[in-house]
Design a protein around this motif. Structure first.
Motif, PDB file in Angstrom:
ATOM      1  N   ASP A   1       0.796  -1.226   0.000  1.00  0.00           N
ATOM      2  CA  ASP A   1       0.000   0.000   0.000  1.00  0.00           C
ATOM      3  C   ASP A   1       0.830   1.278   0.000  1.00  0.00           C
ATOM      4  O   ASP A   1       0.410   2.284  -0.566  1.00  0.00           O
ATOM      5  N   ARG A   2       2.000   1.236   0.638  1.00  0.00           N
ATOM      6  CA  ARG A   2       2.734   2.490   0.824  1.00  0.00           C
ATOM      7  C   ARG A   2       4.222   2.220   1.022  1.00  0.00           C
ATOM      8  O   ARG A   2       4.608   1.291   1.728  1.00  0.00           O
ATOM      9  N   VAL A   3       5.059   3.025   0.359  1.00  0.00           N
ATOM     10  CA  VAL A   3       6.505   2.992   0.593  1.00  0.00           C
ATOM     11  C   VAL A   3       6.775   3.705   1.914  1.00  0.00           C
ATOM     12  O   VAL A   3       6.301   4.817   2.138  1.00  0.00           O
ATOM     13  N   ILE A   4       7.503   3.062   2.797  1.00  0.00           N
ATOM     14  CA  ILE A   4       7.804   3.654   4.100  1.00  0.00           C
ATOM     15  C   ILE A   4       9.107   4.434   4.063  1.00  0.00           C
ATOM     16  O   ILE A   4       9.220   5.518   4.630  1.00  0.00           O
ATOM     17  N   PHE A   5      10.073   3.889   3.350  1.00  0.00           N
ATOM     18  CA  PHE A   5      11.433   4.437   3.360  1.00  0.00           C
ATOM     19  C   PHE A   5      12.088   4.064   2.042  1.00  0.00           C
ATOM     20  O   PHE A   5      11.704   3.077   1.407  1.00  0.00           O
ATOM     21  N   SER A   6      13.060   4.852   1.589  1.00  0.00           N
ATOM     22  CA  SER A   6      13.719   4.537   0.323  1.00  0.00           C
ATOM     23  C   SER A   6      15.158   5.022   0.335  1.00  0.00           C
ATOM     24  O   SER A   6      15.459   6.115   0.812  1.00  0.00           O
ATOM     25  N   SER A   7      16.039   4.170  -0.200  1.00  0.00           N
ATOM     26  CA  SER A   7      17.454   4.514  -0.297  1.00  0.00           C
ATOM     27  C   SER A   7      17.965   4.170  -1.683  1.00  0.00           C
ATOM     28  O   SER A   7      17.738   3.071  -2.187  1.00  0.00           O
ATOM     29  N   ALA A   8      18.642   5.111  -2.313  1.00  0.00           N
ATOM     30  CA  ALA A   8      19.193   4.899  -3.651  1.00  0.00           C
ATOM     31  C   ALA A   8      20.568   4.245  -3.612  1.00  0.00           C
ATOM     32  O   ALA A   8      21.120   3.904  -4.660  1.00  0.00           O
ATOM     33  N   GLY A   9      21.120   4.030  -2.426  1.00  0.00           N
ATOM     34  CA  GLY A   9      22.459   3.463  -2.306  1.00  0.00           C
ATOM     35  C   GLY A   9      22.445   1.965  -2.121  1.00  0.00           C
ATOM     36  O   GLY A   9      21.402   1.304  -2.170  1.00  0.00           O
ATOM     37  N   SER A  10      23.620   1.400  -1.900  1.00  0.00           N
ATOM     38  CA  SER A  10      23.749  -0.046  -1.703  1.00  0.00           C
ATOM     39  C   SER A  10      23.400  -0.465  -0.293  1.00  0.00           C
ATOM     40  O   SER A  10      23.241  -1.648  -0.009  1.00  0.00           O
ATOM     41  N   SER A  11      23.256   0.508   0.614  1.00  0.00           N
ATOM     42  CA  SER A  11      22.928   0.208   2.003  1.00  0.00           C
ATOM     43  C   SER A  11      21.977   1.264   2.528  1.00  0.00           C
ATOM     44  O   SER A  11      22.125   2.460   2.226  1.00  0.00           O
ATOM     45  N   MET A  12      21.003   0.840   3.333  1.00  0.00           N
ATOM     46  CA  MET A  12      20.063   1.790   3.911  1.00  0.00           C
ATOM     47  C   MET A  12      20.747   2.695   4.942  1.00  0.00           C
ATOM     48  O   MET A  12      20.188   3.726   5.330  1.00  0.00           O
ATOM     49  N   LEU A  13      21.937   2.325   5.364  1.00  0.00           N
ATOM     50  CA  LEU A  13      22.669   3.141   6.332  1.00  0.00           C
ATOM     51  C   LEU A  13      23.342   4.342   5.675  1.00  0.00           C
ATOM     52  O   LEU A  13      23.749   5.273   6.379  1.00  0.00           O
ATOM     53  N   ALA A  14      23.439   4.324   4.349  1.00  0.00           N
ATOM     54  CA  ALA A  14      24.057   5.447   3.630  1.00  0.00           C
ATOM     55  C   ALA A  14      23.035   6.582   3.536  1.00  0.00           C
ATOM     56  O   ALA A  14      22.333   6.737   2.536  1.00  0.00           O
ATOM     57  N   PHE A  15      22.938   7.391   4.582  1.00  0.00           N
ATOM     58  CA  PHE A  15      21.863   8.374   4.700  1.00  0.00           C
ATOM     59  C   PHE A  15      21.890   9.409   3.584  1.00  0.00           C
ATOM     60  O   PHE A  15      20.853   9.989   3.248  1.00  0.00           O
ATOM     61  N   TRP A  16      23.054   9.651   2.987  1.00  0.00           N
ATOM     62  CA  TRP A  16      23.140  10.640   1.917  1.00  0.00           C
ATOM     63  C   TRP A  16      22.475  10.154   0.624  1.00  0.00           C
ATOM     64  O   TRP A  16      22.303  10.928  -0.312  1.00  0.00           O
ATOM     65  N   THR A  17      22.079   8.885   0.577  1.00  0.00           N
ATOM     66  CA  THR A  17      21.389   8.359  -0.605  1.00  0.00           C
ATOM     67  C   THR A  17      19.883   8.207  -0.381  1.00  0.00           C
ATOM     68  O   THR A  17      19.181   7.710  -1.255  1.00  0.00           O
ATOM     69  N   TRP A  18      19.387   8.644   0.783  1.00  0.00           N
ATOM     70  CA  TRP A  18      17.958   8.492   1.072  1.00  0.00           C
ATOM     71  C   TRP A  18      17.127   9.356   0.132  1.00  0.00           C
ATOM     72  O   TRP A  18      17.501  10.504  -0.191  1.00  0.00           O
ATOM     73  N   ARG A  19      16.001   8.808  -0.307  1.00  0.00           N
ATOM     74  CA  ARG A  19      15.071   9.547  -1.167  1.00  0.00           C
ATOM     75  C   ARG A  19      13.932  10.069  -0.280  1.00  0.00           C
ATOM     76  O   ARG A  19      12.911   9.397  -0.113  1.00  0.00           O
ATOM     77  N   SER A  20      14.100  11.241   0.264  1.00  0.00           N
ATOM     78  CA  SER A  20      13.114  11.759   1.219  1.00  0.00           C
ATOM     79  C   SER A  20      11.752  11.989   0.571  1.00  0.00           C
ATOM     80  O   SER A  20      10.720  11.951   1.257  1.00  0.00           O
ATOM     81  N   ASP A  21      11.709  12.189  -0.748  1.00  0.00           N
ATOM     82  CA  ASP A  21      10.434  12.435  -1.421  1.00  0.00           C
ATOM     83  C   ASP A  21       9.581  11.169  -1.533  1.00  0.00           C
ATOM     84  O   ASP A  21       8.404  11.243  -1.900  1.00  0.00           O
ATOM     85  N   ARG A  22      10.158  10.003  -1.198  1.00  0.00           N
ATOM     86  CA  ARG A  22       9.415   8.748  -1.283  1.00  0.00           C
ATOM     87  C   ARG A  22       8.983   8.221   0.082  1.00  0.00           C
ATOM     88  O   ARG A  22       8.293   7.206   0.151  1.00  0.00           O
ATOM     89  N   PHE A  23       9.357   8.890   1.156  1.00  0.00           N
ATOM     90  CA  PHE A  23       8.943   8.444   2.482  1.00  0.00           C
ATOM     91  C   PHE A  23       7.421   8.493   2.596  1.00  0.00           C
ATOM     92  O   PHE A  23       6.795   9.513   2.316  1.00  0.00           O
ATOM     93  N   PHE A  24       6.804   7.372   2.966  1.00  0.00           N
ATOM     94  CA  PHE A  24       5.349   7.257   3.175  1.00  0.00           C
ATOM     95  C   PHE A  24       4.563   7.553   1.899  1.00  0.00           C
ATOM     96  O   PHE A  24       3.422   7.994   1.964  1.00  0.00           O
ATOM     97  N   LYS A  25       5.160   7.257   0.770  1.00  0.00           N
ATOM     98  CA  LYS A  25       4.507   7.498  -0.533  1.00  0.00           C
ATOM     99  C   LYS A  25       3.502   6.386  -0.833  1.00  0.00           C
ATOM    100  O   LYS A  25       3.814   5.202  -0.734  1.00  0.00           O
ATOM    101  N   ALA A  26       2.281   6.761  -1.175  1.00  0.00           N
ATOM    102  CA  ALA A  26       1.239   5.780  -1.522  1.00  0.00           C
ATOM    103  C   ALA A  26       1.596   5.072  -2.809  1.00  0.00           C
ATOM    104  O   ALA A  26       2.144   5.663  -3.746  1.00  0.00           O
ATOM    105  N   ILE A  27       1.293   3.774  -2.883  1.00  0.00           N
ATOM    106  CA  ILE A  27       1.555   2.972  -4.066  1.00  0.00           C
ATOM    107  C   ILE A  27       0.288   2.931  -4.910  1.00  0.00           C
ATOM    108  O   ILE A  27      -0.769   2.497  -4.443  1.00  0.00           O
ATOM    109  N   GLU A  28       0.410   3.364  -6.145  1.00  0.00           N
ATOM    110  CA  GLU A  28      -0.760   3.424  -7.041  1.00  0.00           C
ATOM    111  C   GLU A  28      -0.599   2.467  -8.212  1.00  0.00           C
ATOM    112  O   GLU A  28       0.510   2.097  -8.553  1.00  0.00           O
TER     113      GLU A  28
END
Length: 278
Positions: free
Chosen positions: A251-278
């Motif tokens: 139903d919804r994207v909670i978190f998103s990271s464009a990098g190889s690890s979710m710990l790489a905070f500089w690769t986070w896609r903040s515009d996709r946090f809690f994004k509804a899936i259509e």
């Protein structure tokens, strides 16, 4: 002696806390929601590599596939839902069950490999499905596609698997724009969603698939880069998916990271946090 008893009591309380936490987490994952990372680009641009979401297990009721699976290839861990709940695998009915709707994005268990897949439902039981020149037909009715610009991403390794995206603008260098044609597709029930086109591919034209009773037909939104129901399970594809193999609805994207690890905070896609899936 009193100090030893106090220390022992502290250890016991800690163990109890951990056990309770694990039980609660197990119930949460088994009954309510299952975490899921998007490992490939088959559902772009609806879902991107590195998206993290929770799958709603209550949406379609429960079957053996609702039991958790744990796949950690780096640690040699491969525990499937059938390992936990295989005794129920032969039961076709779902507890509190309901069917997905056309256009739902669903996680299901591949009955051969045991891996979890995520695709979009484009065929219900009894439907006739065919792809002609890249256009989806459901019961001989075209699902029209309207041009919706381009999907542009950087040509670079993506996710932990470090896969390179496919591009409609040919071979491009690292760091260059990788372009795909983007369309808005409308299903017969009015559901609209984005699909991507890379170019002419063998699966742009298929025979007619008649979906059996209690089964569903799935396709990825990134049509030219998706292993889905257009290819039979015996040939390495998904084929028709039985109702009992459904895990839940995304139903919804909670978190998103464009990098190889979710710990790489500089690769986070903040515009996709809690994004509804259509």
């Amino acid at each position: 002696m009193a100090e030893d008893k106090g220390a022992l009591a502290g250890v016991i309380e800690t163990v109890k806390t951990v056990v309770y936490a694990l039980l609660i987490a197990g119930i949460f994952r088994t009954v309510l929601f299952q975490p899921f990372f998007i490992p490939s680009g088959s559902m772009k641009d609806t879902l991107l590599v590195g998206d993290f979401l929770f799958v709603n297990k209550m949406a379609y009721g429960y079957s053996y596939a609702s039991c958790p699976s744990i796949y950690l290839p780096g640690l040699g861990v491969d525990i499937g839902a059938d390992d936990f709940c295989g005794v129920f695998e032969d039961y076709d009915d779902r507890l509190f069950g309901s069917d997905p709707e056309l256009g739902d994005v669903v996680v299901f268990r591949h009955p051969v490999t045991g891996r979890d897949f995520i695709k979009r439902v484009v065929g219900m039981p009894g439907d006739r499905i065919q792809v002609r020149d890249g256009t989806l037909y459901i019961n001989d009715e075209a699902a029209p596609q309207v041009p919706a610009g381009e999907f542009v991403e950087t040509f670079a390794p993506q996710g932990s698997a470090r896969q390179l995206p496919q591009c409609s603008n040919g071979a491009v260098g690292q760091g260059s724009d990788c372009i795909k044609e983007r369309y808005t597709e409308t299903l017969p029930n009015g559901t609209e969603h984005a699909v991507l086109n890379i170019g002419t591919r063998s699966l742009d034209n298929t025979g007619v698939f008649t979906v059996p009773a209690d089964h569903f037909f799935f396709m990825g939104d990134n049509r030219d880069n998706s292993t889905d129901s257009r290819v039979a399970q015996s040939a390495g594809g998904v084929g028709f998916v039985h109702r009992k193999d459904l895990v839940g609805r995304a139903d919804r994207v909670i978190f998103s990271s464009a990098g190889s690890s979710m710990l790489a905070f500089w690769t986070w896609r903040s515009d996709r946090f809690f994004k509804a899936i259509e």
